[in-house]
Design a protein around this motif. Structure first.
Motif, short mmCIF file in Angstrom:
data_model
loop_
_atom_site.label_atom_id
_atom_site.label_comp_id
_atom_site.label_asym_id
_atom_site.label_seq_id
_atom_site.Cartn_x
_atom_site.Cartn_y
_atom_site.Cartn_z
N GLN A 21 0.85 -1.00 0.08
CA GLN A 21 -0.03 -0.25 -0.12
C GLN A 21 0.60 1.11 -0.21
OE1 GLN A 21 -2.66 0.16 3.13
NE2 GLN A 21 -4.03 1.93 2.14
N LYS A 22 1.11 1.91 -1.31
CA LYS A 22 2.09 3.03 -1.39
C LYS A 22 1.41 4.29 -0.53
CE LYS A 22 4.97 2.95 -4.25
NZ LYS A 22 6.39 2.89 -4.09
N SER A 23 -0.15 4.39 -0.88
CA SER A 23 -0.81 5.55 -0.09
C SER A 23 -2.43 5.11 -0.15
CB SER A 23 -0.78 6.97 -0.86
OG SER A 23 -1.39 6.60 -2.29
N LYS A 24 -3.09 6.19 0.55
CA LYS A 24 -4.37 5.67 0.77
C LYS A 24 -4.99 4.80 -0.39
CE LYS A 24 -8.53 7.53 2.92
NZ LYS A 24 -9.22 8.76 3.32
N SER A 25 -4.68 5.32 -1.45
CA SER A 25 -5.57 4.84 -2.66
C SER A 25 -4.79 4.55 -3.68
CB SER A 25 -6.41 6.00 -3.16
OG SER A 25 -5.71 7.12 -3.62
N VAL A 26 -3.48 4.20 -3.39
CA VAL A 26 -2.50 3.27 -4.36
C VAL A 26 -1.88 2.14 -4.02
CG1 VAL A 26 -0.57 3.82 -5.75
CG2 VAL A 26 -2.15 5.79 -5.42
N TRP A 27 -2.14 0.97 -4.59
CA TRP A 27 -1.41 -0.41 -4.35
C TRP A 27 -0.65 -0.58 -5.38
CZ3 TRP A 27 -2.85 -3.05 0.24
CH2 TRP A 27 -3.82 -2.55 0.91
N GLU A 28 0.52 -1.35 -4.98
CA GLU A 28 1.54 -1.79 -6.13
C GLU A 28 1.61 -3.20 -5.88
OE1 GLU A 28 5.48 0.03 -7.65
OE2 GLU A 28 5.77 -0.64 -5.50
N ALA A 29 1.65 -3.97 -7.08
CA ALA A 29 1.81 -5.40 -7.01
C ALA A 29 3.02 -5.77 -7.78
CB ALA A 29 0.47 -6.00 -7.66
N VAL A 30 4.01 -6.33 -7.27
CA VAL A 30 5.21 -6.69 -7.72
C VAL A 30 5.55 -8.11 -7.64
CG1 VAL A 30 7.72 -6.23 -7.73
CG2 VAL A 30 6.09 -4.49 -7.00
#
Length: 62
Positions: A21-30
């Motif tokens: 979870q990068k920020s409240k509304s940004v998620w990153e999948a790696v």
């Protein structure tokens, strides 16, 4: 930053995908697929996982 690992099946094979979870509304999948790192972002963890699976499926189909 929240972090969780998921198993995502692409073409019948499981792959480890880490979601941050990068920020409240940004998620990153790696995750790694075919010796390459795939990194995508979306508005939720579930959406990021779906986007990662789609990117990996497209790469494996090419």
């Amino acid at each position: 930053m929240s972090e969780r690992e998921y198993k995502v099946t692409v073409w019948g094979k499981p792959h480890a995908v880490t979601v941050y979870q990068k920020s409240k509304s940004v998620w990153e999948a790696v995750g790694h697929y075919m010796e390459e790192t795939i990194r995508v972002t979306d508005r939720s963890a579930g959406s990021a996982i779906k986007r990662w699976k789609s990117a990996a499926t497209y790469k494996g189909n090419g």
